[in-house]
Scaffold this motif. Structure first.
Motif, PDB file in Angstrom:
ATOM      1  N   HIS A 295       1.751 -23.515 -18.550  1.00 35.51           N
ATOM      2  CA  HIS A 295       2.479 -24.597 -19.208  1.00 35.51           C
ATOM      3  C   HIS A 295       3.760 -24.919 -18.434  1.00 35.51           C
ATOM      4  CE1 HIS A 295       4.087 -27.121 -22.381  1.00 35.51           C
ATOM      5  NE2 HIS A 295       5.218 -26.452 -22.295  1.00 35.51           N
ATOM      6  N   PRO A 296       3.990 -26.206 -18.103  1.00 39.58           N
ATOM      7  CA  PRO A 296       5.234 -26.570 -17.412  1.00 39.58           C
ATOM      8  C   PRO A 296       6.417 -26.587 -18.375  1.00 39.58           C
ATOM      9  CG  PRO A 296       3.891 -28.530 -17.798  1.00 39.58           C
ATOM     10  CD  PRO A 296       3.084 -27.358 -18.271  1.00 39.58           C
ATOM     11  N   VAL A 297       7.199 -25.521 -18.366  1.00 40.86           N
ATOM     12  CA  VAL A 297       8.363 -25.420 -19.248  1.00 40.86           C
ATOM     13  C   VAL A 297       9.477 -26.340 -18.760  1.00 40.86           C
ATOM     14  CG1 VAL A 297      10.106 -23.852 -20.208  1.00 40.86           C
ATOM     15  CG2 VAL A 297       7.771 -23.040 -19.803  1.00 40.86           C
ATOM     16  N   GLU A 298       9.623 -26.405 -17.430  1.00 38.96           N
ATOM     17  CA  GLU A 298      10.678 -27.227 -16.834  1.00 38.96           C
ATOM     18  C   GLU A 298      10.249 -27.670 -15.439  1.00 38.96           C
ATOM     19  OE1 GLU A 298      15.123 -26.362 -15.156  1.00 38.96           O
ATOM     20  OE2 GLU A 298      14.674 -25.565 -17.168  1.00 38.96           O
ATOM     21  N   GLY A 299      10.528 -28.945 -15.125  1.00 33.72           N
ATOM     22  CA  GLY A 299      10.269 -29.430 -13.770  1.00 33.72           C
ATOM     23  C   GLY A 299       8.935 -30.109 -13.575  1.00 33.72           C
ATOM     24  N   LYS A 300       8.316 -30.568 -14.678  1.00 34.74           N
ATOM     25  CA  LYS A 300       7.019 -31.238 -14.539  1.00 34.74           C
ATOM     26  C   LYS A 300       7.153 -32.545 -13.765  1.00 34.74           C
ATOM     27  CE  LYS A 300       3.057 -32.952 -17.180  1.00 34.74           C
ATOM     28  NZ  LYS A 300       2.476 -33.145 -18.531  1.00 34.74           N
ATOM     29  N   GLN A 301       8.246 -33.270 -14.019  1.00 34.02           N
ATOM     30  CA  GLN A 301       8.490 -34.531 -13.325  1.00 34.02           C
ATOM     31  C   GLN A 301       9.505 -34.305 -12.208  1.00 34.02           C
ATOM     32  OE1 GLN A 301       6.703 -37.256 -13.841  1.00 34.02           O
ATOM     33  NE2 GLN A 301       5.607 -36.113 -15.394  1.00 34.02           N
ATOM     34  N   VAL A 302       9.155 -34.735 -11.015  1.00 31.52           N
ATOM     35  CA  VAL A 302      10.011 -34.542  -9.843  1.00 31.52           C
ATOM     36  C   VAL A 302      10.977 -35.720  -9.728  1.00 31.52           C
ATOM     37  CG1 VAL A 302      10.067 -34.305  -7.339  1.00 31.52           C
ATOM     38  CG2 VAL A 302       8.228 -33.229  -8.653  1.00 31.52           C
ATOM     39  N   ALA A 303      12.297 -35.410  -9.732  1.00 37.34           N
ATOM     40  CA  ALA A 303      13.303 -36.455  -9.582  1.00 37.34           C
ATOM     41  C   ALA A 303      13.788 -36.561  -8.140  1.00 37.34           C
ATOM     42  CB  ALA A 303      14.493 -36.171 -10.505  1.00 37.34           C
ATOM     43  N   ASN A 304      13.706 -35.455  -7.412  1.00 41.52           N
ATOM     44  CA  ASN A 304      14.181 -35.415  -6.029  1.00 41.52           C
ATOM     45  C   ASN A 304      13.056 -34.893  -5.143  1.00 41.52           C
ATOM     46  OD1 ASN A 304      15.471 -35.074  -3.608  1.00 41.52           O
ATOM     47  ND2 ASN A 304      17.067 -33.702  -4.379  1.00 41.52           N
ATOM     48  N   GLU A 305      12.566 -35.745  -4.239  1.00 36.73           N
ATOM     49  CA  GLU A 305      11.442 -35.366  -3.377  1.00 36.73           C
ATOM     50  C   GLU A 305      11.869 -34.476  -2.207  1.00 36.73           C
ATOM     51  OE1 GLU A 305       8.205 -35.517  -3.085  1.00 36.73           O
ATOM     52  OE2 GLU A 305       7.802 -36.452  -5.006  1.00 36.73           O
ATOM     53  N   SER A 306      13.159 -34.145  -2.127  1.00 37.40           N
ATOM     54  CA  SER A 306      13.623 -33.259  -1.051  1.00 37.40           C
ATOM     55  C   SER A 306      13.531 -31.792  -1.472  1.00 37.40           C
ATOM     56  CB  SER A 306      15.069 -33.598  -0.672  1.00 37.40           C
ATOM     57  OG  SER A 306      15.156 -34.909  -0.162  1.00 37.40           O
ATOM     58  N   SER A 307      13.892 -31.513  -2.716  1.00 37.48           N
ATOM     59  CA  SER A 307      13.816 -30.153  -3.241  1.00 37.48           C
ATOM     60  C   SER A 307      13.563 -30.217  -4.741  1.00 37.48           C
ATOM     61  CB  SER A 307      15.095 -29.376  -2.941  1.00 37.48           C
ATOM     62  OG  SER A 307      16.203 -29.996  -3.582  1.00 37.48           O
ATOM     63  N   HIS A 308      12.958 -29.154  -5.266  1.00 33.95           N
ATOM     64  CA  HIS A 308      12.576 -29.180  -6.685  1.00 33.95           C
ATOM     65  C   HIS A 308      12.311 -27.761  -7.158  1.00 33.95           C
ATOM     66  CE1 HIS A 308      11.053 -30.908 -10.388  1.00 33.95           C
ATOM     67  NE2 HIS A 308       9.946 -30.206 -10.273  1.00 33.95           N
ATOM     68  N   THR A 309      12.502 -27.537  -8.467  1.00 34.77           N
ATOM     69  CA  THR A 309      12.202 -26.240  -9.077  1.00 34.77           C
ATOM     70  C   THR A 309      11.256 -26.453 -10.256  1.00 34.77           C
ATOM     71  OG1 THR A 309      14.345 -25.301  -8.443  1.00 34.77           O
ATOM     72  CG2 THR A 309      13.155 -24.207 -10.226  1.00 34.77           C
TER      73      THR A 309
END
Length: 332
Positions: A295-309
């Motif tokens: 289950h994606p608790v946090e970070g399902k949608q990417v706002a920054n294509e340079s880095s992400h968690t």
């Protein structure tokens, strides 16, 4: 004078063309009485060469900014459309999965099985344009693994009979119990094959690839009535893509309120660095959520294509908790 001659041949100023055009348009669009008075060029502002360059630069800058805004608007629109499409596809896939589980429960041969612990997403095993279109769903029970093969016959004049799938796992821990085949599959008809395997109670997770071969008897038939021209036909096989049983097939997505606390409480840990190839971080995030079945608790949608968690959480079918903290960095 010499100064006048230079000014005529190489003027130090020019006219604001937009205003000149507007004034001329007003002058020539009037009635005939307008032409009694000559056009007065002095009403058009003069601009120097430096002012002209500044205007041209400003216009060019405005045009570039407008193009950038337009491009950003198009990209935002495309991203929003893609997000809506992905959401709709995900919702449709969930509905299809529930439908397949209900159909499975209505089949006599599976009545004695316990409840389905986990069902995979729909996995295509052929291209959409092939003569036989096949997709699969993996169902995990307490003591069984059932693989569902949805088969579509796209041929116009071939009747298929005794349609089954020969599924051979590489692991000897899974033992085939039975195959529920399709009796008849007419042109452009759809049907489902089920292959059931026993799963040892001691094994929590089994990972193994399956080789898959579509097996059937083919009969040439009338394209309108589907009546076969030959009662015998001929036996044939059609090789389809392999299917993998993965750890994600034994994991159930689970929500957790405080991910960081739950993650710190996990008793074992594994750390790794991987190079992944994809068009975007968002594409990789969507793929990992699907494959890992967490289950994606946090970070399902990417706002920054340079880095992400991305933070994922779930439980095994035996109740053991699993958390994943994934950090992405996009290389140039």
């Amino acid at each position: 004078s010499k100064k006048d001659i230079v000014e005529l041949t190489k003027p130090s100023y020019t006219y604001d063309l937009s205003i000149l055009e507007s004034k001329l348009q007003t002058y020539i669009s009037g009635d005939q009485a307008n032409f009694v008075t000559p056009f007065n060029i002095e009403l058009v502002p003069k601009i120097s060469e430096d002012e002209l360059r500044a205007i041209q630069l400003r216009n060019k800058t405005s045009k570039v900014e407008e193009e950038i805004r337009s491009r950003d608007q198009i990209k935002a629109s495309v991203d929003e459309t893609a997000h809506r499409t992905h959401l709709e596809e995900s919702q449709n896939a969930d509905l299809s999965k529930q439908q397949y589980i209900q159909e499975l429960g209505s089949i006599t041969e599976f009545q004695d099985y316990d409840a389905v612990l986990h069902s995979s997403s729909i996995i295509p095993l052929t291209e959409k344009e092939t003569e036989f279109v096949i997709e699969s769903i993996k169902h995990v029970f307490k003591d069984h693994i059932v693989i569902q093969y949805n088969v579509e016959n796209t041929l116009d004049d071939s009747l298929l009979e005794m349609v089954s799938v020969i599924a051979q796992p590489e692991s000897d821990e899974l033992v085939e119990e039975f195959i529920l085949s399709i009796d008849k599959l007419p042109p452009h008809g759809k049907g489902t094959v089920y292959v059931s395997f026993t799963r040892p109670e001691t094994s929590t997770i089994i990972t193994t690839p399956f080789t898959n071969t579509l097996s059937f008897t083919s009969k040439e038939c009338d394209a309108q009535t589907f009546e076969p021209f030959d009662d015998v036909g001929f036996e044939d096989e059609y090789q389809i893509e392999d299917l993998d049983l993965t750890p994600g097939d034994f994991i159930i997505p689970s929500y957790i309120g405080n991910f960081n606390l739950a993650f710190d409480e996990l008793t074992s840990e594994a750390i790794g660095t991987f190079n992944l190839s994809s068009n975007s971080i968002q594409e990789t995030v969507d793929h990992l959520i699907d494959v890992l079945s967490l289950h994606p608790v946090e970070g399902k949608q990417v706002a920054n294509e340079s880095s992400h968690t991305l933070k994922l959480f779930g439980k095994t079918i035996n109740g053991d908790r699993i958390g994943a903290l994934i950090k992405f960095v996009k290389s140039a």
